[in-house]
Design a protein around this motif. Structure first.
Motif, PDB file in Angstrom:
ATOM      1  N   TYR A  69       0.811  -1.198  -0.147  1.00  0.00           N
ATOM      2  CA  TYR A  69      -0.022   0.022  -0.175  1.00  0.00           C
ATOM      3  C   TYR A  69       1.027   1.249   0.026  1.00  0.00           C
ATOM      4  O   TYR A  69       0.685   2.149  -0.836  1.00  0.00           O
ATOM      5  CB  TYR A  69      -0.767  -0.034   1.265  1.00  0.00           C
ATOM      6  CG  TYR A  69      -1.929   0.953   1.328  1.00  0.00           C
ATOM      7  CD1 TYR A  69      -3.151   1.013   0.997  1.00  0.00           C
ATOM      8  CD2 TYR A  69      -1.486   2.296   2.140  1.00  0.00           C
ATOM      9  CE1 TYR A  69      -4.170   2.075   0.961  1.00  0.00           C
ATOM     10  CE2 TYR A  69      -2.350   3.536   2.120  1.00  0.00           C
ATOM     11  CZ  TYR A  69      -3.737   3.021   1.575  1.00  0.00           C
ATOM     12  OH  TYR A  69      -4.579   4.361   1.736  1.00  0.00           O
ATOM     13  N   SER A  72       3.334   1.348  -3.409  1.00  0.00           N
ATOM     14  CA  SER A  72       2.447   1.837  -4.496  1.00  0.00           C
ATOM     15  C   SER A  72       2.024   3.479  -4.593  1.00  0.00           C
ATOM     16  O   SER A  72       2.166   4.124  -5.610  1.00  0.00           O
ATOM     17  CB  SER A  72       1.240   1.080  -4.930  1.00  0.00           C
ATOM     18  OG  SER A  72       0.288   1.185  -3.384  1.00  0.00           O
ATOM     19  N   ARG A 218      -3.959   0.994  -7.462  1.00  0.00           N
ATOM     20  CA  ARG A 218      -3.733   0.144  -6.209  1.00  0.00           C
ATOM     21  C   ARG A 218      -4.481  -1.089  -6.700  1.00  0.00           C
ATOM     22  O   ARG A 218      -3.921  -2.391  -6.265  1.00  0.00           O
ATOM     23  CB  ARG A 218      -3.860   0.548  -4.996  1.00  0.00           C
ATOM     24  CG  ARG A 218      -2.722   1.427  -4.390  1.00  0.00           C
ATOM     25  CD  ARG A 218      -3.534   1.881  -3.160  1.00  0.00           C
ATOM     26  NE  ARG A 218      -2.321   2.687  -2.356  1.00  0.00           N
ATOM     27  CZ  ARG A 218      -2.293   3.838  -1.552  1.00  0.00           C
ATOM     28  NH1 ARG A 218      -3.272   4.437  -1.447  1.00  0.00           N
ATOM     29  NH2 ARG A 218      -1.022   4.480  -1.169  1.00  0.00           N
TER      30      ARG A 218
END
Length: 261
Positions: A69, A72, A218
């Motif tokens: 998370y 990215s 994502r």
């Protein structure tokens, strides 16, 4: 409208110059660096390590695959921030060439966006390497990643056209944008989950176009958002809107640029 279409066609005719400008941008960025192009891979990794050490205690247990998370978010933000900030100076820094010969001026911010896109593509290497090391499985929608790269480049190019044009007339644009960019970064869920944002402040998130880009990015690389089609439609609309607005703004003032460079 005819003038705008004509310049788009001219950009295609100057493809050799475009390739040389992109190559120049890539070489200049890392010319005096010992590690050179490796910084495209190392920079997001180092930033991830620092931010992970700072924020993992807060968000690690509330965000699944927090490392993926975080990385990215860093990779996408670096692309947008660096490409628009650098391209903002493209007319000013190439003023001698613009004054001497005729060429489509939009080729300068476009080449900066293209070189940043190359960096973005190579920065995916450490992202998927981290996936491998952490056991994170890439999303099944990763095949749509090339489409996302085009969308992100189109959106950034529109912003770059507006900023680079404004920069010619108002040199304070650079400093104003730096402040705005800092605020923009903190209102984009790069290192924190959107779930921590109070409900009555969620409208700020939904007004942020980069939120939709980052959510789609994502989704494509490691999450499994069922709203993929809706996200693609929103991001496509934002990309077209940004490019159209930037292109019209640039075309309105492009003939006056040479008198202020």
């Amino acid at each position: 409208m005819g003038e705008s279409v004509r310049e788009l066609k001219e950009l295609a005719r100057y493809q050799d110059l475009f390739k040389n400008l992109v190559s120049r941008d890539l070489k200049v960025r890392y010319r005096r660096s010992v590690l050179g192009f490796l910084w495209v891979i190392l920079n997001p990794l180092f930033m991830m390590i620092i931010l992970y050490m700072v924020f993992s205690g807060l968000f690690h247990f509330t965000t699944e695959n927090y490392v993926a998370y975080l990385l990215s978010g860093i990779i996408f933000w670096n692309f947008y921030a660096q490409s628009t900030s650098t391209s903002m100076l493209s007319f000013v820094s190439n003023s001698d060439l613009i004054r001497k010969i005729y060429l489509p001026k939009a080729i300068f911010p476009l080449s900066v966006i293209a070189s940043a896109l190359v960096n973005f593509a190579f920065s995916l290497i450490p992202l998927f390497a981290v996936f491998l090391l952490t056991g994170t499985h890439p999303g099944s929608y990763v095949v749509f990643l090339p489409l996302f790269l085009i969308q992100a480049a189109l959106f950034s190019f529109g912003v770059a056209l507006m900023l680079s044009t404004l920069m010619v007339f108002f040199r304070d644009t650079q400093y104003i944008y730096e402040v705005l960019l800092l605020g923009w970064m903190y209102t984009t869920p790069i290192f924190y989950p959107e779930s921590i944002i109070p409900h009555h402040f969620k409208f700020i998130l939904y007004l942020n176009p980069l939120y939709y880009f980052l959510t789609l990015f994502r989704t494509l690389v490691f999450t499994h958002d069922a709203a993929l089609a809706a996200n693609i439609v929103i991001v496509t609309g934002l990309s077209v809107l940004s490019f159209s607005g930037g292109w019209l703004f640039y075309n309105r003032y492009k003939d006056r640029l040479i008198f202020h460079l």
